[in-house]
Motif scaffolding. Sequence first.
Motif, PDB file in Angstrom:
ATOM      1  N   PHE A 100       0.973  -1.167  -0.059  1.00 18.00           N
ATOM      2  CA  PHE A 100       0.102   0.043   0.146  1.00 18.00           C
ATOM      3  C   PHE A 100       0.828   1.074   0.117  1.00 18.00           C
ATOM      4  O   PHE A 100       1.814   1.039   0.554  1.00 18.00           O
ATOM      5  CB  PHE A 100      -0.852  -0.197   1.195  1.00 18.00           C
ATOM      6  CG  PHE A 100      -2.056  -1.178   1.106  1.00 18.00           C
ATOM      7  CD1 PHE A 100      -3.122  -0.757   0.710  1.00 18.00           C
ATOM      8  CD2 PHE A 100      -1.598  -2.330   1.693  1.00 18.00           C
ATOM      9  CE1 PHE A 100      -4.135  -1.891   0.516  1.00 18.00           C
ATOM     10  CE2 PHE A 100      -2.656  -3.268   1.630  1.00 18.00           C
ATOM     11  CZ  PHE A 100      -3.770  -3.054   1.061  1.00 18.00           C
ATOM     12  N   GLN A 101       0.153   2.249  -0.553  1.00 25.91           N
ATOM     13  CA  GLN A 101       1.018   3.538  -0.558  1.00 25.91           C
ATOM     14  C   GLN A 101       1.569   4.141   0.664  1.00 25.91           C
ATOM     15  O   GLN A 101       2.520   4.590   0.742  1.00 25.91           O
ATOM     16  CB  GLN A 101       0.209   4.562  -1.208  1.00 25.91           C
ATOM     17  CG  GLN A 101       0.773   6.083  -1.320  1.00 25.91           C
ATOM     18  CD  GLN A 101       0.004   6.933  -2.202  1.00 25.91           C
ATOM     19  OE1 GLN A 101      -1.103   6.573  -2.785  1.00 25.91           O
ATOM     20  NE2 GLN A 101       0.574   8.011  -2.352  1.00 25.91           N
ATOM     21  N   SER A 102       0.625   3.907   1.774  1.00 30.23           N
ATOM     22  CA  SER A 102       0.876   4.636   3.191  1.00 30.23           C
ATOM     23  C   SER A 102       1.657   3.271   4.048  1.00 30.23           C
ATOM     24  O   SER A 102       1.803   3.343   5.043  1.00 30.23           O
ATOM     25  CB  SER A 102      -0.244   4.757   3.773  1.00 30.23           C
ATOM     26  OG  SER A 102      -1.202   3.685   3.767  1.00 30.23           O
ATOM     27  N   ALA A 104       0.762   1.064   5.376  1.00 29.90           N
ATOM     28  CA  ALA A 104      -0.432   0.001   6.094  1.00 29.90           C
ATOM     29  C   ALA A 104       0.295  -0.956   6.987  1.00 29.90           C
ATOM     30  O   ALA A 104      -0.264  -2.126   7.137  1.00 29.90           O
ATOM     31  CB  ALA A 104      -1.398  -0.395   5.326  1.00 29.90           C
ATOM     32  N   LEU A 153      11.352   2.487  12.645  1.00 32.07           N
ATOM     33  CA  LEU A 153      11.982   2.343  11.364  1.00 32.07           C
ATOM     34  C   LEU A 153      11.658   3.514  10.588  1.00 32.07           C
ATOM     35  O   LEU A 153      10.781   4.474  10.633  1.00 32.07           O
ATOM     36  CB  LEU A 153      11.322   1.285  10.581  1.00 32.07           C
ATOM     37  CG  LEU A 153      12.043  -0.311  10.978  1.00 32.07           C
ATOM     38  CD1 LEU A 153      12.259  -0.604  12.210  1.00 32.07           C
ATOM     39  CD2 LEU A 153      11.393  -1.285  10.091  1.00 32.07           C
ATOM     40  N   GLN A 158      10.460   0.825   6.434  1.00 31.65           N
ATOM     41  CA  GLN A 158       9.105   0.495   6.505  1.00 31.65           C
ATOM     42  C   GLN A 158       8.650   0.146   5.107  1.00 31.65           C
ATOM     43  O   GLN A 158       7.776  -1.110   5.064  1.00 31.65           O
ATOM     44  CB  GLN A 158       8.152   1.496   6.890  1.00 31.65           C
ATOM     45  CG  GLN A 158       8.348   1.993   8.269  1.00 31.65           C
ATOM     46  CD  GLN A 158       7.375   3.126   8.969  1.00 31.65           C
ATOM     47  OE1 GLN A 158       6.586   3.488   8.212  1.00 31.65           O
ATOM     48  NE2 GLN A 158       7.681   3.796   9.883  1.00 31.65           N
ATOM     49  N   GLU A 178       2.043   3.314  -5.954  1.00 29.14           N
ATOM     50  CA  GLU A 178       2.764   4.256  -5.969  1.00 29.14           C
ATOM     51  C   GLU A 178       3.602   4.294  -4.639  1.00 29.14           C
ATOM     52  O   GLU A 178       3.759   4.963  -3.539  1.00 29.14           O
ATOM     53  CB  GLU A 178       2.042   5.784  -5.506  1.00 29.14           C
ATOM     54  CG  GLU A 178       0.962   5.894  -6.699  1.00 29.14           C
ATOM     55  CD  GLU A 178       1.439   7.066  -7.511  1.00 29.14           C
ATOM     56  OE1 GLU A 178       2.378   7.707  -7.439  1.00 29.14           O
ATOM     57  OE2 GLU A 178       0.282   7.497  -8.412  1.00 29.14           O
ATOM     58  N   GLY A 181       6.117   7.159  -3.160  1.00 30.74           N
ATOM     59  CA  GLY A 181       5.518   8.310  -3.329  1.00 30.74           C
ATOM     60  C   GLY A 181       6.013   9.002  -1.794  1.00 30.74           C
ATOM     61  O   GLY A 181       6.285  10.303  -1.981  1.00 30.74           O
ATOM     62  N   ALA A 182       6.233   8.233  -0.972  1.00 30.84           N
ATOM     63  CA  ALA A 182       6.604   9.155   0.391  1.00 30.84           C
ATOM     64  C   ALA A 182       7.863   9.305   0.711  1.00 30.84           C
ATOM     65  O   ALA A 182       8.390   9.985   1.668  1.00 30.84           O
ATOM     66  CB  ALA A 182       5.868   8.256   1.675  1.00 30.84           C
ATOM     67  N   ARG A 188      14.221   7.363  -3.056  1.00 34.59           N
ATOM     68  CA  ARG A 188      13.240   6.650  -4.063  1.00 34.59           C
ATOM     69  C   ARG A 188      14.115   6.312  -5.387  1.00 34.59           C
ATOM     70  O   ARG A 188      13.525   5.069  -5.853  1.00 34.59           O
ATOM     71  CB  ARG A 188      12.609   8.105  -4.676  1.00 34.59           C
ATOM     72  CG  ARG A 188      11.384   7.467  -5.735  1.00 34.59           C
ATOM     73  CD  ARG A 188      10.177   8.540  -5.568  1.00 34.59           C
ATOM     74  NE  ARG A 188      10.392   9.616  -6.293  1.00 34.59           N
ATOM     75  CZ  ARG A 188      10.004  10.933  -5.831  1.00 34.59           C
ATOM     76  NH1 ARG A 188       9.484  11.110  -4.472  1.00 34.59           N
ATOM     77  NH2 ARG A 188      10.558  12.012  -6.614  1.00 34.59           N
ATOM     78  N   HIS A 211       2.765   7.621 -11.282  1.00 31.39           N
ATOM     79  CA  HIS A 211       2.635   8.848 -12.186  1.00 31.39           C
ATOM     80  C   HIS A 211       4.121   9.520 -12.770  1.00 31.39           C
ATOM     81  O   HIS A 211       3.770  10.472 -13.371  1.00 31.39           O
ATOM     82  CB  HIS A 211       1.756  10.118 -11.452  1.00 31.39           C
ATOM     83  CG  HIS A 211       2.500  10.621 -10.284  1.00 31.39           C
ATOM     84  ND1 HIS A 211       2.274  10.236  -9.023  1.00 31.39           N
ATOM     85  CD2 HIS A 211       3.399  11.691 -10.295  1.00 31.39           C
ATOM     86  CE1 HIS A 211       3.071  10.877  -8.330  1.00 31.39           C
ATOM     87  NE2 HIS A 211       3.953  11.554  -9.108  1.00 31.39           N
TER      88      HIS A 211
END
Lengths: 374, 267
Positions: A100-102, A104, A153, A158, A178, A181-182, A188, A211
């Motif tokens: 997941f992007q976040s 989770a 972490l 993470q 994504e 993204g963070a 990255r 994107h």
Amino acid sequence: MAVEERIEQSPERAAEPSGTPDVRLERVTKRFDDVVAVDDLSLEIERGSFFALLGPSGCGKTTTLRMIGGFEEPSAGVIYLGDHEVSGTPPYKRDVNTVFQSYALFPHLSIFENVAFGLRRKGTRGGNLKGKVEEMLDLVQLSGYGRRKPRQLSGGQQQRVALARALVNSPRVLLLDEPLGALDLKLRKEMQLFIKRLQHDVGITFIHVTHDQEEAMTMADRIAVMNRGKIEQLGGPDDLYERPQTAFVAGFLGISNLLTGEVSGRDTVRLGDGTTIRVRADALDGRSGRVAVGIRPEKIRPDDQDPNALQGVVRERAYIGVSTQYIVETRYGNVTVVVLNDRPGSIPHSPGDHLTLSWDPEATFILDPMEEPA
Amino acid sequence: METRGTRIGLGVATVAVIAFLWLPLLLIMAYAFNSSTIQSWPISGFTLHWFREAWHDPEVRRSVELSLKVGLAATAIALVLGTAAAAAIYRFRFFGREAVSFLLLLPIALPGIITGMALNSFFNFGGVQLSMWTIVAGHATFCVVIVYNNVLARLRRSSPSLIEASMDLGADGWQTFRWVIWPALSTALVAGGLLAFALSFDEVIVTTFTAGAQTTLPIVNAIVFVVILATVIPVTIAQRLTGDTGVLRRGAAASKAAAAATGGGAV
Ligand SMILES: Nc1ncnc2c1ncn2[C@@H]1O[C@H](COP(=O)(O)OP(=O)(O)O)[C@@H](O)[C@H]1O
Ligand SMILES: [Mg+2]
């Protein structure tokens, strides 16, 4: 190779005829009230490939991914995982895992237990469980972190836990929304290469949503460029960049110069003032009438060494370090040229200089003509 | 920008409010140990006599017992109904959702006496005899709100993608509840329960002793002392429990950062 053996194939997957795509979408549409998020989309993803869904925000990438994962049901159309239709199958019964992007990550569980979560649900216990989790932590370079909690972490770590937690289940397909993204730019870039290597090692099909065209081109074997819920073009990174088929794809993957004219032969196009330029015959592909000829900025040379030549005056110059970018005014509008700074002491052209630009016909691509240039 | 002046002003105001709230309480708590029956400052001597008296007073005993029973029953009802309401509001979008939320919160804003009178005429109308259970019903009206608020706040703070991650990893509905939702909610439930109990517990005693009032004053002081402790301790614990959610808050911050980064990262 060693890693590939460690990832067990489910018997169901092993029994499928070779060449069965891992994921197949057949005319899938997803509507939210009056928004059409995914519009009659068909897609096949080959087993073991690294596939990217690339497109601007809101074009339907996440929705497509969530339908494969089982978090959304298509409004119309069918999705297959291998040769199974999965309509109505809940996420926990699909042979698919998601990063997941976040991330989770479960905040109340240790890193070990986060990674073990999926295995425990399948009833894996004891030494077998411990072995698999530790092997996976090792693979993402986090051995020794098992007892920590996610909050202890860094973002990059993470991210790797999220990868391990999904991959330890050896799913048919790994979905990544994504995932970078963070992270900051440097991390990255590192993670792009890390994930690509990981995919190569484990041999699992990855579907990566982004994107960022550079990220997609760095990581993926095949890319589907999406726009407004549809796939504009599907191909390898070089196909998409060198031979875009639509103005949207050409524009999304980088800068391109477009000259509009009339087809005047097998491999020639006549521009407005009668100048004839040569293009790739296979790109023209028997077209007639008006077309737009596209050339990427770095394919244009600031001299007359190539067959197609154009006169112009330098209007702007931007020094970018590895290269210098010029905006050159020509009879057909402004042309962007990028020149590699690969010679020490090369003298740059200045605004106001007259310049001859030239390019190889092989470096052109052909698009439908646009409405009169803005 | 806050200036030095506003900072000092705010500090003074805070101290004044706290003093206004706590000085009377502290004064009464001190009187509970006063050896004289006349309430005057400074207290004339230290004694635990009134606590002994209160302990042996059958009327006091009965009302404390009642308070305990009512508090526990109201809390139990609030835990079930409050959690269910919070889950429904959080999970589903339905017609009248905002109205339900408003109706649940209203009893806190209304003066207790209004709720009491309304319930009284409702019970009369329905022919229900006033009993411990009618008190429980009355207390449940505000206890439900406490639990509801605590659970809803916790649900809103925890990321919905945790539930999706759990399902993604092969956990069905029950397993997801057991291994993901419950661990996240449990401290909120304990905190909500403690707060609800603290609110309910003092209500009965306060009612009995402000209305009945045959009991001598110093005994009341001793009871007030115990009631304040019985309120302050659970509330403190509840505060700690709800404060200890750095993890969930961090999760939310991370996803927000992620959203920001992808929103602005396009070239
Ligand atoms: N749950 C939803 N309800 C309503 N509209 C949605 C929902 N999810 C996505 N959409 C809409 O569908 C479109 C595609 O969204 P999404 O798949 O998230 O795009 P992307 O991931 O490419 O940014 C957007 O217009 C978005 O607003
Ligand atoms: Mg998205």
